[in-house]
Design an enzyme around this catalytic site. Sequence first.
Site, PDB file in Angstrom:
ATOM      1  N   HIS A  41      27.863  35.801  51.914  1.00 18.91           N
ATOM      2  CA  HIS A  41      28.136  37.200  51.594  1.00 18.91           C
ATOM      3  C   HIS A  41      29.622  37.378  51.335  1.00 18.91           C
ATOM      4  O   HIS A  41      30.428  36.812  52.069  1.00 18.91           O
ATOM      5  CB  HIS A  41      27.706  38.079  52.781  1.00 18.91           C
ATOM      6  CG  HIS A  41      28.043  39.531  52.582  1.00 18.91           C
ATOM      7  ND1 HIS A  41      27.332  40.338  51.728  1.00 18.91           N
ATOM      8  CD2 HIS A  41      29.039  40.307  53.111  1.00 18.91           C
ATOM      9  CE1 HIS A  41      27.849  41.562  51.743  1.00 18.91           C
ATOM     10  NE2 HIS A  41      28.890  41.567  52.567  1.00 18.91           N
ATOM     11  N   GLY A  72      15.281  29.977  13.744  1.00 21.41           N
ATOM     12  CA  GLY A  72      14.754  28.821  14.476  1.00 21.41           C
ATOM     13  C   GLY A  72      15.279  27.519  13.907  1.00 21.41           C
ATOM     14  O   GLY A  72      16.070  27.510  12.955  1.00 21.41           O
ATOM     15  N   ARG A  73      14.849  26.432  14.518  1.00 16.71           N
ATOM     16  CA  ARG A  73      15.299  25.112  14.088  1.00 16.71           C
ATOM     17  C   ARG A  73      14.078  24.231  13.894  1.00 16.71           C
ATOM     18  O   ARG A  73      13.042  24.442  14.502  1.00 16.71           O
ATOM     19  CB  ARG A  73      16.252  24.515  15.142  1.00 16.71           C
ATOM     20  CG  ARG A  73      17.515  25.340  15.304  1.00 16.71           C
ATOM     21  CD  ARG A  73      18.447  24.761  16.353  1.00 16.71           C
ATOM     22  NE  ARG A  73      18.932  23.441  16.036  1.00 16.71           N
ATOM     23  CZ  ARG A  73      19.959  23.180  15.224  1.00 16.71           C
ATOM     24  NH1 ARG A  73      20.617  24.162  14.637  1.00 16.71           N
ATOM     25  NH2 ARG A  73      20.339  21.941  14.998  1.00 16.71           N
ATOM     26  N   HIS A  79      19.707  20.327  27.787  1.00 11.69           N
ATOM     27  CA  HIS A  79      19.427  19.686  29.084  1.00 11.69           C
ATOM     28  C   HIS A  79      18.047  19.050  29.102  1.00 11.69           C
ATOM     29  O   HIS A  79      17.836  18.065  29.802  1.00 11.69           O
ATOM     30  CB  HIS A  79      19.611  20.674  30.240  1.00 11.69           C
ATOM     31  CG  HIS A  79      19.071  22.038  29.990  1.00 11.69           C
ATOM     32  ND1 HIS A  79      19.728  22.965  29.224  1.00 11.69           N
ATOM     33  CD2 HIS A  79      17.939  22.645  30.404  1.00 11.69           C
ATOM     34  CE1 HIS A  79      19.015  24.090  29.186  1.00 11.69           C
ATOM     35  NE2 HIS A  79      17.916  23.912  29.886  1.00 11.69           N
ATOM     36  N   ASP A 139      15.186  17.443  20.584  1.00  6.34           N
ATOM     37  CA  ASP A 139      14.672  18.451  19.648  1.00  6.34           C
ATOM     38  C   ASP A 139      13.663  17.904  18.656  1.00  6.34           C
ATOM     39  O   ASP A 139      12.893  18.659  18.066  1.00  6.34           O
ATOM     40  CB  ASP A 139      15.833  19.059  18.835  1.00  6.34           C
ATOM     41  CG  ASP A 139      16.626  20.090  19.624  1.00  6.34           C
ATOM     42  OD1 ASP A 139      16.398  20.208  20.841  1.00  6.34           O
ATOM     43  OD2 ASP A 139      17.476  20.772  19.015  1.00  6.34           O
ATOM     44  N   GLU A 169      23.049  35.650  20.786  1.00  9.43           N
ATOM     45  CA  GLU A 169      24.374  35.185  21.225  1.00  9.43           C
ATOM     46  C   GLU A 169      25.416  35.403  20.119  1.00  9.43           C
ATOM     47  O   GLU A 169      26.495  35.937  20.368  1.00  9.43           O
ATOM     48  CB  GLU A 169      24.308  33.702  21.622  1.00  9.43           C
ATOM     49  CG  GLU A 169      23.514  33.483  22.917  1.00  9.43           C
ATOM     50  CD  GLU A 169      23.543  32.051  23.432  1.00  9.43           C
ATOM     51  OE1 GLU A 169      22.898  31.800  24.456  1.00  9.43           O
ATOM     52  OE2 GLU A 169      24.202  31.177  22.814  1.00  9.43           O
ATOM     53  N   GLY A 176      16.259  35.840  18.388  1.00 11.68           N
ATOM     54  CA  GLY A 176      16.044  34.791  19.382  1.00 11.68           C
ATOM     55  C   GLY A 176      17.342  34.550  20.129  1.00 11.68           C
ATOM     56  O   GLY A 176      18.308  35.321  20.009  1.00 11.68           O
TER      57      GLY A 176
HETATM   58  C1  LIG Z   1      24.319  27.879  17.952  1.00 13.45           C
HETATM   59  C2  LIG Z   1      23.528  27.055  18.937  1.00 13.45           C
HETATM   60  C3  LIG Z   1      23.680  27.283  20.289  1.00 13.45           C
HETATM   61  C4  LIG Z   1      22.963  26.536  21.202  1.00 13.45           C
HETATM   62  N1  LIG Z   1      23.160  26.783  22.522  1.00 13.45           N
HETATM   63  C5  LIG Z   1      22.477  26.063  23.436  1.00 13.45           C
HETATM   64  C6  LIG Z   1      22.698  26.261  24.821  1.00 13.45           C
HETATM   65  O1  LIG Z   1      23.493  27.115  25.225  1.00 13.45           O
HETATM   66  N2  LIG Z   1      22.018  25.493  25.697  1.00 13.45           N
HETATM   67  C7  LIG Z   1      21.115  24.551  25.288  1.00 13.45           C
HETATM   68  O2  LIG Z   1      20.514  23.883  26.127  1.00 13.45           O
HETATM   69  N3  LIG Z   1      20.884  24.328  23.977  1.00 13.45           N
HETATM   70  C8  LIG Z   1      21.548  25.053  23.046  1.00 13.45           C
HETATM   71  N4  LIG Z   1      21.349  24.803  21.719  1.00 13.45           N
HETATM   72  C9  LIG Z   1      20.364  23.769  21.341  1.00 13.45           C
HETATM   73  C10 LIG Z   1      20.957  22.365  21.510  1.00 13.45           C
HETATM   74  O3  LIG Z   1      22.105  22.243  20.721  1.00 13.45           O
HETATM   75  C11 LIG Z   1      19.914  21.321  21.131  1.00 13.45           C
HETATM   76  O4  LIG Z   1      18.737  21.536  21.874  1.00 13.45           O
HETATM   77  C12 LIG Z   1      20.431  19.915  21.414  1.00 13.45           C
HETATM   78  O5  LIG Z   1      21.612  19.648  20.705  1.00 13.45           O
HETATM   79  C13 LIG Z   1      19.358  18.869  21.063  1.00 13.45           C
HETATM   80  O6  LIG Z   1      19.848  17.613  21.338  1.00 13.45           O
HETATM   81  P1  LIG Z   1      19.336  16.317  20.568  1.00 13.45           P
HETATM   82  O7  LIG Z   1      20.093  15.181  21.129  1.00 13.45           O
HETATM   83  O8  LIG Z   1      17.867  16.277  20.587  1.00 13.45           O
HETATM   84  O9  LIG Z   1      19.726  16.564  19.028  1.00 13.45           O
HETATM   85  P2  LIG Z   1      21.085  16.923  18.299  1.00 13.45           P
HETATM   86  O10 LIG Z   1      22.072  17.507  19.204  1.00 13.45           O
HETATM   87  O11 LIG Z   1      20.691  17.692  17.092  1.00 13.45           O
HETATM   88  O12 LIG Z   1      21.663  15.509  17.872  1.00 13.45           O
HETATM   89  C14 LIG Z   1      21.020  14.689  16.957  1.00 13.45           C
HETATM   90  C15 LIG Z   1      22.022  13.730  16.378  1.00 13.45           C
HETATM   91  O13 LIG Z   1      21.337  12.720  15.644  1.00 13.45           O
HETATM   92  C16 LIG Z   1      22.085  12.408  14.482  1.00 13.45           C
HETATM   93  N5  LIG Z   1      21.170  11.803  13.523  1.00 13.45           N
HETATM   94  C17 LIG Z   1      20.058  12.366  12.973  1.00 13.45           C
HETATM   95  N6  LIG Z   1      19.435  11.473  12.183  1.00 13.45           N
HETATM   96  C18 LIG Z   1      20.162  10.325  12.225  1.00 13.45           C
HETATM   97  C19 LIG Z   1      20.028   9.062  11.611  1.00 13.45           C
HETATM   98  N7  LIG Z   1      19.016   8.774  10.805  1.00 13.45           N
HETATM   99  N8  LIG Z   1      20.980   8.143  11.849  1.00 13.45           N
HETATM  100  C20 LIG Z   1      22.027   8.413  12.676  1.00 13.45           C
HETATM  101  N9  LIG Z   1      22.201   9.595  13.297  1.00 13.45           N
HETATM  102  C21 LIG Z   1      21.271  10.543  13.076  1.00 13.45           C
HETATM  103  C22 LIG Z   1      22.634  13.767  14.057  1.00 13.45           C
HETATM  104  O14 LIG Z   1      23.759  13.604  13.214  1.00 13.45           O
HETATM  105  C23 LIG Z   1      22.984  14.387  15.401  1.00 13.45           C
HETATM  106  O15 LIG Z   1      24.293  14.097  15.790  1.00 13.45           O
HETATM  107  C24 LIG Z   1      22.065  25.524  20.765  1.00 13.45           C
HETATM  108  C25 LIG Z   1      21.925  25.277  19.398  1.00 13.45           C
HETATM  109  C26 LIG Z   1      22.636  26.031  18.494  1.00 13.45           C
HETATM  110  C27 LIG Z   1      22.486  25.744  17.029  1.00 13.45           C
END
Ligand SMILES: Cc1cc2nc3c(=O)[nH]c(=O)nc-3n(C[C@H](O)[C@H](O)[C@H](O)COP(=O)(O)OP(=O)(O)OC[C@H]3O[C@@H](n4cnc5c(N)ncnc54)[C@H](O)[C@@H]3O)c2cc1C
Length: 478
Positions: free
Chosen positions: A451, A278-279, A328, A319, A195, A190
């Site tokens: 261009h 996956g996640r 984004h 997520d 990457e 994936g």
């Molecule tokens: C290696 C890798 C590369 C990636 N590259 C890209 C990319 O290039 N472009 C892209 O768009 N996406 C990329 N992603 C995916 C991207 O990181 C996620 O889609 C994004 O971070 C989701 O954002 P979020 O705010 O939903 O969750 P997250 O970034 O997961 O943040 C959730 C936060 O909630 C906190 N949390 C959870 N439960 C609790 C609780 N009960 N109390 C307090 N805090 C809590 C966690 O500690 C965390 O800090 C990548 C992911 C990985 C693993």
Amino acid sequence: MAEKFDVIVIGAGPGGYVAAIRAAQLGLKTACVEKWVNAEGRTVHGGTCLNVGCIPSKALLEASHKFAEARDDFDTFGIEISGVKADVEKMISRKNGIVKTLTGGISGLFKANGVTALEGTAKVLGSGKVEVAHRDGSTAVYETRDIIIASGSVPVDIPPAPVNGDTIVDSSGALDFTAAPKRLGVIGAGVIGLELGSVWSRLGSDVTVLEAMDSFLASADETLAKDAYRILSKQGLNIKLGARVTGSTVAGNEVTVTYTDANGEQQQTFDKLIVCVGRRPYTEQLLSADAGVKVSDRGFIEVDDQCCTNVVGVYAIGDVVRGPMLAHKASEEGVMVADIIAGHKAQMNYDTIPNIIYTAPEIAWVGKTEQEVREAGIAYETGSFPFAASGRAMANNATEGLVKIITDKETDRILGVHILGQQAGEMIAQGVIAMEFGSSAEDLALTCFAHPTLSEAVHEAALAVDGHAIHIPNRKRK
Ligand SMILES: Cc1cc2nc3c(=O)[nH]c(=O)nc-3n(C[C@H](O)[C@H](O)[C@H](O)COP(=O)(O)OP(=O)(O)OC[C@H]3O[C@@H](n4cnc5c(N)ncnc54)[C@H](O)[C@@H]3O)c2cc1C
């Protein structure tokens, strides 16, 4: 009862921190709870994206790309250098420095916007209450009118290859190798697997990618997926499709993986194995029994198009809810929800979320793939332009790939833009903007592109939809 807020955001990833900043900007008294603690023992903001995702992976992709260019390509430009060496520890420390700056930057933005940062783990109680187990050991219950859950996701574990943090790691572990492993296995072809596989392949690892599916990058347009498979394989990634991992055995510093493919059971031994299958949404200890928030069988918090859960005043974004797991997308949902809470009308366009794979060349797309429109029975046209015919691509030594635009045959409206090539991730924004504004291919064709730029390939692909590309012979003439 502790302090009262208008909005409490749970999680400070790109979904949560953006939502919190926007809510505060709109005059709402906002708190954001974050439980992530870094290696130095400090609570850090930015979530997966800034700490172990988008940003650190791109820091290593860029460093390894520069190294591979210096080693393999400078000669093409008439630049002679010898003794090019990769200092992996320096690359990792640069990556860590970027992460530190950016995560610290979010804390600064919270202060500047008046967001109260709460350090600890949040739990949604019933009736607008959030319990926070603070890092100092104390617990408090905060009252709030609205709650935004942005708790994100974590890597999926698979029983045949349990992560041990040493020989078998997840994506986070793969961002911290102190040297390029000689033999590297990656489970999953994936976005993340490709990457990370690219990073370590460029730095000298012999990389094998084991993918259970028979097709490569099924979610990408078929033309691009086929080209990308050929290009990445040529670069040295040994991508085995239809290879289902069934077990692994760790012995000393190596791990032997057993998998089945069309030829039966196979085994391969690696120095490191990255599990990138996956996640999954993360909701551990997040919802009390009284919260009443519905969670799907697959663990996602159930929401409608505006990220409302089944409980009034509780929203969920990023997520942890349906849709692509992209930073984004999480941020846009955060903005939408903050706007709704502040009483504005807001809606997100899920049809124009761009996807990017940061390999070299990059793979980027927005909208529908050709196989999707075909399967949906939509009458369509396509126009393509190869970078091999672009003067700027030649100057850049980046002639691999193409731009492909898919349009509705009746209306000429753009249904999808697909780019494989250098800077595809930057260029795809042109497709996103065009689609957001409901453009036709003719609109793009009538636009003046500078261009010599790689973006001219977007212009030419739009012209090609109607058989009027200038710099290639047209398949169809009108
Ligand atoms: C290696 C890798 C590369 C990636 N590259 C890209 C990319 O290039 N472009 C892209 O768009 N996406 C990329 N992603 C995916 C991207 O990181 C996620 O889609 C994004 O971070 C989701 O954002 P979020 O705010 O939903 O969750 P997250 O970034 O997961 O943040 C959730 C936060 O909630 C906190 N949390 C959870 N439960 C609790 C609780 N009960 N109390 C307090 N805090 C809590 C966690 O500690 C965390 O800090 C990548 C992911 C990985 C693993």
